[in-house]
Structure formats: structure tokens, C-alpha cells
Design a protein around this motif. Structure first.
Motif, mmCIF file in Angstrom:
data_model
loop_
_atom_site.group_PDB
_atom_site.id
_atom_site.type_symbol
_atom_site.label_atom_id
_atom_site.label_comp_id
_atom_site.label_asym_id
_atom_site.label_seq_id
_atom_site.Cartn_x
_atom_site.Cartn_y
_atom_site.Cartn_z
ATOM 1 N N LEU A 324 -1.873 27.057 -72.393
ATOM 2 C CA LEU A 324 -2.342 28.129 -72.952
ATOM 3 C C LEU A 324 -1.296 29.481 -72.958
ATOM 4 N N SER A 325 -0.152 29.005 -72.910
ATOM 5 C CA SER A 325 0.818 30.089 -73.072
ATOM 6 C C SER A 325 0.640 30.907 -74.313
ATOM 7 N N PHE A 340 0.219 38.209 -82.699
ATOM 8 C CA PHE A 340 -1.004 37.813 -82.331
ATOM 9 C C PHE A 340 -1.402 38.470 -80.975
ATOM 10 N N SER A 341 -0.258 38.800 -80.147
ATOM 11 C CA SER A 341 -0.355 39.367 -78.883
ATOM 12 C C SER A 341 -0.998 40.900 -79.255
ATOM 13 N N ASN A 342 -0.386 41.613 -80.022
ATOM 14 C CA ASN A 342 -0.681 42.836 -80.299
ATOM 15 C C ASN A 342 -2.434 42.946 -80.674
ATOM 16 N N LEU A 343 -2.706 42.051 -81.722
ATOM 17 C CA LEU A 343 -3.997 41.779 -82.214
ATOM 18 C C LEU A 343 -4.886 41.410 -80.920
ATOM 19 N N PHE A 344 -4.683 40.533 -80.143
ATOM 20 C CA PHE A 344 -5.469 40.377 -78.886
ATOM 21 C C PHE A 344 -5.686 41.563 -78.092
ATOM 22 N N ARG A 345 -4.626 41.921 -77.878
ATOM 23 C CA ARG A 345 -4.837 43.264 -76.973
ATOM 24 C C ARG A 345 -5.481 44.415 -77.539
ATOM 25 N N LYS A 346 -5.659 44.414 -78.914
ATOM 26 C CA LYS A 346 -6.402 45.763 -79.494
ATOM 27 C C LYS A 346 -7.748 45.284 -79.656
ATOM 28 N N THR A 353 -2.410 37.226 -71.580
ATOM 29 C CA THR A 353 -2.059 36.530 -70.538
ATOM 30 C C THR A 353 -3.051 36.917 -69.189
ATOM 31 N N ASP A 354 -3.158 38.107 -69.373
ATOM 32 C CA ASP A 354 -4.236 38.606 -68.485
ATOM 33 C C ASP A 354 -5.786 38.058 -68.623
ATOM 34 N N TYR A 355 -6.084 37.948 -69.888
ATOM 35 C CA TYR A 355 -7.418 37.167 -70.147
ATOM 36 C C TYR A 355 -7.452 35.835 -69.786
ATOM 37 N N VAL A 356 -6.452 35.067 -70.003
ATOM 38 C CA VAL A 356 -6.247 33.652 -69.649
ATOM 39 C C VAL A 356 -6.494 33.587 -68.140
ATOM 40 N N ASN A 357 -5.773 34.397 -67.431
ATOM 41 C CA ASN A 357 -5.830 34.397 -66.032
ATOM 42 C C ASN A 357 -7.465 34.704 -65.371
ATOM 43 N N ARG A 358 -7.820 35.651 -65.969
ATOM 44 C CA ARG A 358 -9.162 36.130 -65.594
ATOM 45 C C ARG A 358 -10.165 35.079 -65.825
ATOM 46 N N GLN A 359 -9.953 34.238 -66.852
ATOM 47 C CA GLN A 359 -10.981 33.072 -67.108
ATOM 48 C C GLN A 359 -10.767 31.898 -66.249
ATOM 49 N N ARG A 360 -9.482 31.683 -65.882
ATOM 50 C CA ARG A 360 -9.174 30.787 -64.727
ATOM 51 C C ARG A 360 -9.862 31.097 -63.482
ATOM 52 N N ILE A 361 -9.595 32.413 -63.051
ATOM 53 C CA ILE A 361 -10.028 32.987 -61.687
ATOM 54 C C ILE A 361 -11.572 32.745 -61.736
ATOM 55 N N ASP A 362 -12.079 32.880 -62.706
ATOM 56 C CA ASP A 362 -13.691 32.969 -62.798
ATOM 57 C C ASP A 362 -14.181 31.583 -62.819
ATOM 58 N N ARG A 363 -13.387 30.606 -63.304
ATOM 59 C CA ARG A 363 -13.782 29.219 -63.113
ATOM 60 C C ARG A 363 -13.446 28.889 -61.597
ATOM 61 N N TYR A 389 1.215 30.703 -56.552
ATOM 62 C CA TYR A 389 0.689 31.627 -57.425
ATOM 63 C C TYR A 389 -0.586 31.817 -57.730
ATOM 64 N N PHE A 390 -1.495 30.606 -57.780
ATOM 65 C CA PHE A 390 -2.991 30.822 -57.917
ATOM 66 C C PHE A 390 -3.465 31.580 -56.745
ATOM 67 N N ILE A 391 -2.986 31.496 -55.646
ATOM 68 C CA ILE A 391 -3.536 32.364 -54.529
ATOM 69 C C ILE A 391 -3.262 33.639 -54.625
ATOM 70 N N ARG A 392 -2.013 33.965 -54.894
ATOM 71 C CA ARG A 392 -1.327 35.433 -55.027
ATOM 72 C C ARG A 392 -2.483 36.001 -56.289
ATOM 73 N N LEU A 393 -2.738 35.364 -57.207
ATOM 74 C CA LEU A 393 -3.235 36.083 -58.458
ATOM 75 C C LEU A 393 -4.495 36.054 -58.213
ATOM 76 N N PHE A 394 -5.338 35.093 -57.429
ATOM 77 C CA PHE A 394 -6.860 35.130 -56.872
ATOM 78 C C PHE A 394 -6.913 36.402 -55.857
ATOM 79 N N LYS A 395 -6.134 36.757 -55.078
ATOM 80 C CA LYS A 395 -6.111 38.003 -53.998
ATOM 81 C C LYS A 395 -5.953 38.996 -54.913
ATOM 82 N N LYS A 396 -5.140 39.176 -55.975
ATOM 83 C CA LYS A 396 -4.967 40.345 -56.801
ATOM 84 C C LYS A 396 -6.085 40.617 -57.507
ATOM 85 N N ASN A 397 -6.753 39.796 -58.169
ATOM 86 C CA ASN A 397 -8.101 39.908 -58.771
ATOM 87 C C ASN A 397 -9.393 40.310 -57.941
ATOM 88 N N THR A 398 -9.386 39.674 -56.746
ATOM 89 C CA THR A 398 -10.672 39.609 -56.034
ATOM 90 C C THR A 398 -10.669 40.248 -54.580
#
Length: 410
Positions: A324-325, A340-346, A353-363, A389-398
Motif C-alpha cells: 500500500l505504498s 494524488f498525495s496532495n489530493l489525499f491530504r486535502k 502514509t499516516d492514513y494507512v498506518n492508522r488503519q493498520r494500527i486500528d486493526r 517498526y510496528f511496535i514503535r509506531l503502535f506506541k507512538k499512536n497509542t
């Protein structure tokens, strides 16, 4: 005959599912009106059943299972039994694939050049037919019977035919069809109120308006305005919940939810409906269905997004373990990555990337709470190739590590 007990069992089984089934013997002079629940008798007069044998049943082939669909949107299954002494037919139906809309009923009335009063009759007629969302189980029963009747899997064939019964009779005035139809006409106001309530429910669900649901009569008592179809109260409620599931599915589609999400929820509720043990629990399930379809719209509606952003969100939710890069998804959508990146952020308010990571953390939060899987396995299930990387990102978000979060939910 050697198969009589099988036929009797099948008829009993279909009766338990409230699917009409007729065993017709020697229909040379006249077939019973029950084969279509009296529909053609009302429209064309009772004598129309005398023409059905010559128009239709005389042409039924041996060793053949017919599934046909007539001009009234009704479905049937028919086969001729292998009886050398007496011509007998097994007639299953009529049943519907889904409840008809007002547009379909009005189109049918115009096609047949019927008076306005007939709309009232058709509305009540279709309300009383069973709705079979997936007729494969009926066809499987018929095929299993075919193996017994004709003694072999390759000894029979199946034909799918549309409009097999030719309805070339002249319609009779609906008002001449007697007391039964007049009673149907009296139900017009009730039926129309029922449709209005359904439309209000569909609109509210399509907008995810959970707070407005309680004020809609169709939501508090979905059977309001309709007559019970069956003597079995629980089966009756199940059938109405099947209809409600269809209405809610269409509402979510109107709300811009991708069929991927709708299909999952619809299939889940289909199983829950069939497994209902009591009327009391059916009311609880009804409320849960409406609430969760509203939540589905609120969470997955794509109406407010552009084509590219909507498609990207669907790809993300379809498989979180996929590549999902930004580069990969942009290539799949055939769009410039920077644009696409600018459109998505708008449109979303965060980076892709933040959106994808958020969905993965929610899962991951769900899996940590509901399963005993190892952290590294959950990391992989959520699309992370690097557990650290998953553990670091998980702690950053939660604010917690995955293990800490799991312990806090026990």
C-alpha cells in the motif's frame, strides 16, 4: 413409487422454510391456482388455469429440472416425476429474489395495461411471497432430488428459462375479482404508509443518522403495516428481517459505501437471522442491524471523496497486508503520485502514509483485544514487515506497546 418418501421429505422441508410447493397430478384439464398463489386467476380470470397445461406443462421434458422466471418477477422450480402410470409434476414457488420496488410494480402494470387499483393488489401479493436472496440452496435440493429420481449425477439436466409461461390472456377488470381482491384494496393505506416508513428509514441509514432512526416507525417495528405471512411467528420475523437486511444493504449503497463492506455485513446478518432462537432476540437483532449499517455508512461512505481518493480508501480496506505504498497505489490508480498525495491530504486531512498506518494500527488493536496471537504475527497480519517498526509506531499512536495494551484490556 421408490421416491415417494423423498418427495414427502422435500415438501416438508420447503414448508418449514415457508416456500410454496405443489405436487400436481394429471393436470390435463386444469392446474390448481396455488401454483402462482392465485395471481393469474385475479388478472385473467380463473379459467386461465385451464390453458396452462397446453401452453406449458405439455412441453416439460423428462429428466429435466427447470428454473424459470416469469414476467411477474416470480421464480419457480419445476420437474416432471418419472411415473409411468400417472403424470405428476413437482412445482416449487413462487418466490422472489428480492422485494420489488414501486417502480418495478408500476412498470409491470403499464406493460399489462392494468387499472390503477391493481397496484394495490400487486403490493399485497408481493408482500406475501417468500424472499430468497440466494436460491442456490433451493437448486441444490432440486439437484439432490434429481440424482435420486433419475439415478445418477449425469442422468438429468437443468434449464434456466425466462418467461416460460406465456401470459397472452386479456386482463379482467380488477374490480370484478370478488371479495378477496376488495379486501386487498382496503390495505392500500397501510401498505403505502409502510413504504413511506421504509423510504424514511433508507434515507436516514444512507446518511448514517443513527439519532433519527428511533423516530421512524419502520425502525421500531419493521412489521408495522404488513400482514403476517406465516403461522410460525419466529419464521415470520426471520423473513421480515431478511427483507430489512436487503433494505439496509441498499441504503448503505445509496450512502456511498463500497460493496466490499456491505457484502461482509449483509452476510454476517444473514447468518444471524437464520440462527435466531426466539422472537425476543429478533427485536434485539433488528436494532443491531440498523445501528451497524448506520455505522458502516459513517465509517466507509465514499460520497464526499473524489474518485482517486475513494478508490484508494477501498484498496486500503480491502487488504491491509498488500503493498500500500504511495508509489504502488498511485500506479494502480494510474495517477501521478505527487498529485494524488496532495489530493489525499486535502480531502482526508492527513498524509496518505499516516492514513494507512492508522488503519493498520486500528486493526492491530482489534486483534490484540480479541485474539491470543503473538505480537509478531499480528504485525504481519496488519501489513507490517518489520515487527520493531510496528511496535514503535503502535506506541507512538497509542502511548502503549502492543503487550501493554493487551494487558490493559484483560
Amino acid at each position: 413409487m421408490y421416491y415417494d418418501d423423498k418427495i414427502e421429505f422435500l415438501i416438508s422441508l420447503l414448508d418449514a422454510f415457508q416456500v410454496p410447493c405443489q405436487l400436481i397430478s394429471s393436470p390435463k384439464e386444469k392446474v390448481p391456482s396455488e401454483i402462482d398463489c392465485g395471481l393469474r386467476g385475479v388478472l385473467f380470470g380463473k379459467d386461465t388455469y385451464r390453458s396452462i397445461p397446453e401452453n406449458f406443462m405439455d412441453n416439460v421434458a423428462d429428466n429435466t429440472i427447470y428454473r424459470y422466471y416469469d414476467q411477474f418477477f416470480c421464480r419457480y422450480i419445476l420437474l416432471k416425476l418419472p411415473d409411468p402410470d400417472c403424470q405428476r409434476f413437482l412445482f416449487v414457488g413462487p418466490y422472489l429474489e428480492e422485494m420489488l420496488t414501486k417502480v418495478q410494480i408500476n412498470t409491470l402494470i403499464q406493460k399489462l395495461n392494468l387499472p390503477e387499483d391493481s397496484r394495490r393488489f400487486f403490493a399485497l401479493f408481493y408482500e406475501k411471497l417468500p424472499v430468497i436472496n440466494d436460491e442456490n440452496w433451493l437448486l441444490t435440493m432440486a439437484q439432490t432430488l434429481g440424482k435420486v429420481l433419475w439415478k445418477g449425477e449425469d442422468s438429468y439436466r437443468i434449464e434456466y428459462i425466462d418467461y416460460m409461461i406465456p401470459d397472452q390472456n386479456n386482463p379482467v377488470p380488477v374490480t370484478s375479482s370478488g371479495e378477496q381482491l376488495m379486501e386487498s384494496v382496503k390495505a392500500l393505506d397501510i401498505i403505502e404508509e409502510h413504504y413511506r416508513n421504509e423510504n424514511q428509514l433508507m434515507e436516514a441509514v444512507s446518511k448514517g443518522q443513527i439519532r433519527n432512526i428511533a423516530s421512524i416507525p419502520a425502525a421500531t417495528s419493521f412489521t408495522q403495516g404488513t400482514e403476517p405471512r406465516l403461522l410460525n411467528p419466529l419464521r415470520n420475523r426471520k423473513n421480515y428481517l431478511i427483507i430489512l437486511n436487503t433494505i439496509l444493504r441498499k441504503s448503505a449503497e445509496m450512502g456511498g459505501v463500497h460493496p466490499l463492506h456491505i457484502d461482509k455485513l449483509s452476510a454476517l446478518f444473514s447468518r444471524k437471522i437464520e440462527n435466531l432462537p426466539s422472537l425476543k432476540q429478533s427485536l434485539t437483532l433488528q436494532e443491531k442491524m440498523i445501528r451497524e449499517y448506520c455505522q458502516l455508512v459513517r465509517k466507509y461512505s465514499l460520497k464526499q471523496y473524489s474518485y482517486y481518493v475513494g478508490r484508494a480508501i477501498t484498496l486500503i480496506h480491502y487488504d491491509l497486508t498488500a503493498d500500500l505504498s504511495l508509489k504502488s497505489v498511485s500506479a494502480q490508480l494510474n495517477v501521478n503520485p505527487s498529485y494524488f498525495s496532495n489530493l489525499f491530504r486535502k480531502e482526508i486531512g492527513c498524509t496518505y502514509t499516516d492514513y494507512v498506518n492508522r488503519q493498520r494500527i486500528d486493526r492491530a488493536l482489534i486483534l490484540l483485544k480479541t485474539t491470543n496471537k503473538l505480537v509478531q504475527d499480528i504485525s504481519a497480519d496488519c501489513g507490517f514487515s518489520d515487527t520493531n517498526y510496528f511496535i514503535r509506531l503502535f506506541k507512538k499512536n497509542t502511548g502503549q506497546t502492543p503487550s501493554q495494551y493487551r494487558e490493559s484490556t484483560i
